[in-house]
Design a protein around this motif. Structure first.
Motif, PDB file in Angstrom:
ATOM      1  N   VAL A  94      -3.182  -4.634  -2.331  1.00  0.00           N
ATOM      2  CA  VAL A  94      -3.321  -3.234  -1.949  1.00  0.00           C
ATOM      3  C   VAL A  94      -4.616  -3.042  -1.180  1.00  0.00           C
ATOM      4  CG1 VAL A  94      -3.624  -0.891  -2.830  1.00  0.00           C
ATOM      5  CG2 VAL A  94      -1.994  -2.408  -3.902  1.00  0.00           C
ATOM      6  N   SER A  95      -4.525  -2.396  -0.022  1.00  0.00           N
ATOM      7  CA  SER A  95      -5.730  -2.096   0.759  1.00  0.00           C
ATOM      8  C   SER A  95      -5.818  -0.595   0.908  1.00  0.00           C
ATOM      9  CB  SER A  95      -5.662  -2.776   2.131  1.00  0.00           C
ATOM     10  OG  SER A  95      -4.489  -2.372   2.816  1.00  0.00           O
ATOM     11  N   ALA A  96      -6.243   0.046  -0.190  1.00  0.00           N
ATOM     12  CA  ALA A  96      -6.298   1.507  -0.195  1.00  0.00           C
ATOM     13  C   ALA A  96      -7.723   2.006  -0.073  1.00  0.00           C
ATOM     14  CB  ALA A  96      -5.691   2.046  -1.490  1.00  0.00           C
TER      15      ALA A  96
ATOM     16  N   SER B  31       0.819  -1.213   0.000  1.00  0.00           N
ATOM     17  CA  SER B  31       0.000   0.000   0.000  1.00  0.00           C
ATOM     18  C   SER B  31       0.856   1.268   0.000  1.00  0.00           C
ATOM     19  CB  SER B  31      -0.979  -0.003   1.171  1.00  0.00           C
ATOM     20  OG  SER B  31      -0.285  -0.145   2.381  1.00  0.00           O
ATOM     21  N   VAL B  32       2.035   1.237   0.625  1.00  0.00           N
ATOM     22  CA  VAL B  32       2.934   2.402   0.604  1.00  0.00           C
ATOM     23  C   VAL B  32       3.419   2.653  -0.824  1.00  0.00           C
ATOM     24  CG1 VAL B  32       5.174   3.281   1.377  1.00  0.00           C
ATOM     25  CG2 VAL B  32       3.668   2.125   2.994  1.00  0.00           C
ATOM     26  N   LEU B  33       3.801   1.580  -1.519  1.00  0.00           N
ATOM     27  CA  LEU B  33       4.258   1.716  -2.905  1.00  0.00           C
ATOM     28  C   LEU B  33       3.127   2.219  -3.803  1.00  0.00           C
ATOM     29  CD1 LEU B  33       6.368  -1.540  -3.285  1.00  0.00           C
ATOM     30  CD2 LEU B  33       7.198   0.768  -2.850  1.00  0.00           C
ATOM     31  N   TYR B  34       1.918   1.711  -3.568  1.00  0.00           N
ATOM     32  CA  TYR B  34       0.763   2.137  -4.367  1.00  0.00           C
ATOM     33  C   TYR B  34       0.441   3.609  -4.127  1.00  0.00           C
ATOM     34  CZ  TYR B  34      -4.048   2.576  -5.967  1.00  0.00           C
ATOM     35  OH  TYR B  34      -5.191   3.005  -6.592  1.00  0.00           O
ATOM     36  N   ASN B  35       0.440   4.025  -2.876  1.00  0.00           N
ATOM     37  CA  ASN B  35       0.104   5.409  -2.537  1.00  0.00           C
ATOM     38  C   ASN B  35       1.135   6.407  -3.058  1.00  0.00           C
ATOM     39  OD1 ASN B  35      -2.232   4.614  -1.250  1.00  0.00           O
ATOM     40  ND2 ASN B  35      -1.248   4.410   0.739  1.00  0.00           N
ATOM     41  N   ASN B  36       2.373   5.937  -3.296  1.00  0.00           N
ATOM     42  CA  ASN B  36       3.415   6.813  -3.844  1.00  0.00           C
ATOM     43  C   ASN B  36       3.545   6.683  -5.359  1.00  0.00           C
ATOM     44  OD1 ASN B  36       4.924   8.302  -1.591  1.00  0.00           O
ATOM     45  ND2 ASN B  36       4.599   6.255  -0.770  1.00  0.00           N
ATOM     46  N   GLY B  37       2.632   5.949  -5.986  1.00  0.00           N
ATOM     47  CA  GLY B  37       2.576   5.879  -7.437  1.00  0.00           C
ATOM     48  C   GLY B  37       3.609   4.981  -8.090  1.00  0.00           C
TER      49      GLY B  37
ATOM     50  N   ASP C 186      -0.766  -4.990  -9.153  1.00  0.00           N
ATOM     51  CA  ASP C 186       0.600  -5.494  -9.342  1.00  0.00           C
ATOM     52  C   ASP C 186       1.077  -6.361  -8.182  1.00  0.00           C
ATOM     53  OD1 ASP C 186       0.945  -4.307 -11.770  1.00  0.00           O
ATOM     54  OD2 ASP C 186       2.042  -2.575 -11.004  1.00  0.00           O
ATOM     55  N   LEU C 187       1.814  -7.424  -8.536  1.00  0.00           N
ATOM     56  CA  LEU C 187       2.616  -8.152  -7.565  1.00  0.00           C
ATOM     57  C   LEU C 187       4.017  -7.559  -7.652  1.00  0.00           C
ATOM     58  CD1 LEU C 187       1.477 -11.805  -8.314  1.00  0.00           C
ATOM     59  CD2 LEU C 187       0.829 -10.400  -6.371  1.00  0.00           C
TER      60      LEU C 187
END
Length: 154
Positions: A152-154, A97-103, A109-110
């Motif tokens: 991802v749990s956004a 989720s940190v990687l997702y939130n920072n784009g 994605d795995l």
């Protein structure tokens, strides 16, 4: 110029060809479709890729290789990217989720962490997969690498 002198542009207006209306019309008999063959018949529609009976291109060209239906596609993220993320945000626990939130990744994605670059920050990383060199570098910097199968749990 007045309204009664207006006329269409030269060559823009033509009479329609009246097909199948006798020999004198010039389009009688075969209605300008020629003699015999599929194109002369009603209901004809050319199939995509049809080459008049010649072996079509998609059947002439040899096929090779295969697609593994069990392949797992990972988004590769290197250690230098992780270090840049830590420098920018100051986080010490990195997960999907940190990687997702920072784009850095898409929602589905795995992620696999690879060993290019250096990491100096002691961070705990919970990601889907790691390379051996990445795990060694993370642990050498005082961090912890653990495999996590979460999405991802956004």
């Amino acid at each position: 110029m007045t309204l009664e002198t207006l006329k269409p542009a030269e060559g823009s207006v033509r009479n329609n060809t009246r097909l199948g209306r006798g020999q004198g019309s010039g389009g009688g008999g075969t209605a300008k479709r020629g003699h015999k063959g599929a194109k002369s018949r009603s209901g004809y529609s050319q199939k995509r890729g049809f080459e008049g009976g010649q072996m079509p291109l998609q059947r002439r060209v040899p096929k090779f290789g295969f697609k593994n239906i069990n392949r797992v596609e990972y988004k590769a993220i290197n250690l230098d990217t992780i270090q840049a993320l830590v420098d920018k945000t100051g986080v010490n626990v990195i997960d999907i989720s940190v990687l997702y939130n920072n784009g850095l990744i898409a929602k589905t994605d795995l992620v696999k962490i690879l060993g290019r670059g250096e990491i100096t920050a002691a961070v705990e990383i919970k990601i889907n997969a790691f390379s051996k060199t990445a795990v060694e570098a993370i642990e050498k910097a005082g961090g912890k690498a653990s495999v996590d199968t979460a999405k991802v749990s956004a």
